[in-house]
Design an enzyme around this catalytic site. Structure first.
Site, PDB file in Angstrom:
ATOM      1  N   LYS A 134      18.358   4.589  56.646  1.00  0.00           N
ATOM      2  CA  LYS A 134      17.835   3.903  55.453  1.00  0.00           C
ATOM      3  C   LYS A 134      16.321   4.079  55.408  1.00  0.00           C
ATOM      4  O   LYS A 134      15.616   3.737  56.380  1.00  0.00           O
ATOM      5  CB  LYS A 134      18.231   2.426  55.545  1.00  0.00           C
ATOM      6  CG  LYS A 134      18.101   1.667  54.245  1.00  0.00           C
ATOM      7  CD  LYS A 134      18.696   0.280  54.426  1.00  0.00           C
ATOM      8  CE  LYS A 134      18.520  -0.574  53.212  1.00  0.00           C
ATOM      9  NZ  LYS A 134      18.773  -1.992  53.510  1.00  0.00           N
TER      10      LYS A 134
HETATM   11  C1  E4P Z   1      20.144  -4.079  51.299  1.00  0.00           C
HETATM   12  O1  E4P Z   1      20.258  -2.894  51.469  1.00  0.00           O
HETATM   13  C2  E4P Z   1      18.873  -4.713  50.935  1.00  0.00           C
HETATM   14  O2  E4P Z   1      17.941  -4.570  51.948  1.00  0.00           O
HETATM   15  C3  E4P Z   1      19.140  -6.158  50.603  1.00  0.00           C
HETATM   16  O3  E4P Z   1      20.218  -6.226  49.693  1.00  0.00           O
HETATM   17  C4  E4P Z   1      17.933  -6.900  50.058  1.00  0.00           C
HETATM   18  O4  E4P Z   1      18.360  -8.188  49.661  1.00  0.00           O
HETATM   19  P1  E4P Z   1      17.344  -9.381  49.336  1.00  0.00           P
HETATM   20  O5  E4P Z   1      16.588  -9.019  48.106  1.00  0.00           O
HETATM   21  O6  E4P Z   1      18.242 -10.563  49.123  1.00  0.00           O
HETATM   22  O7  E4P Z   1      16.446  -9.527  50.532  1.00  0.00           O
END
Ligand code: E4P
Length: 216
Positions: A87
């Site tokens: 990622k």
């Molecule tokens: C997932 O890949 C993301 O990092 C995550 O959904 C971010 O979520 P948040 O905006 O609730 O922190």
């Protein structure tokens, strides 16, 4: 549409996996820190445990910010398990790193995406997944689901293969709206997934059936 769970919490991952509908897991540094995972060895071990629990794509986020460091760190993450997806944040160095991983057959998830322009760049670099953060967009009074629909339209017209992974999901309604808007994947907190089960008429109907079953 694929379902990923958006957490580093092993109990929640197990609970979602036991439903039989889980296709993968996403994590980020905030979610890992929330579980108290600290230090390189603990981080790598935690990803390994998640990979052993769930048979699906597991996103592990790089902590580096330069191209060279992202590539070096991503190689270590990818070596943990064949299901690891590296990622990488939507930055200039990040796009270069995504292209490097694409060219070397390693899956990527481009994260922190907030615009259609960013989505086009990530697809050009060959990202496996693109993560638009819809809840955070909603927080700024832009419609996150509209962005999913716009990107889905562009990817269809252009024939891009990158999968749209709707992230920053806050509610069960977000999941339904993302499915309608053309998301390929939703990554959701456990309570949003479980929220899809709920309807008061189901509860009322079931209570009545249980009561009437006693008269049979
Ligand atoms: C997932 O890949 C993301 O990092 C995550 O959904 C971010 O979520 P948040 O905006 O609730 O922190």
């Amino acid at each position: 549409m694929k379902f990923f769970i958006d957490t580093a919490n092993l109990a929640q991952i197990k609970e979602a996996n036991d439903l039989g509908i889980l296709d993968g897991v996403t994590t980020n540094p905030s979610l890992m820190a929330k579980e108290g995972i600290k230090g390189n060895e603990a981080i790598l071990n935690h990803y390994k445990t998640i990979c052993e629990l769930v048979d699906g794509d597991i996103s592990a986020e790089v902590l580096s910010v330069t191209y060279e460091e992202m590539v070096a760190e991503g190689k270590i993450l990818a070596a943990i398990h064949p299901n690891i997806v590296v990622k990488i944040p939507m930055t200039k160095d990040g796009i270069k790193a995504i292209k490097w991983f694409t060219d070397n057959g390693i899956k990527t998830n481009c994260t922190l995406v907030f615009s259609a322009g960013q989505a086009i760049l990530a697809a050009k670099a060959g990202a496996t997944y693109l993560s638009p953060f819809i809840g955070r967009l909603d927080d700024t009074l832009w419609d996150g689901v509209d962005l999913i629909a716009q990107i889905a339209n562009i990817y269809t017209i252009q024939g891009f293969q990158t999968e749209i992974l709707a992230a920053s999901i806050r509610t069960p309604l977000h999941i339904v709206k993302c499915a309608e808007a053309g998301a390929d994947v939703c990554t959701c907190p456990l309570d949003s997934i479980l929220g899809l089960l709920k309807h008061p008429l189901t509860d009322i109907g079931l209570a009545k059936f249980i009561e009437d079953a006693k008269k049979m």
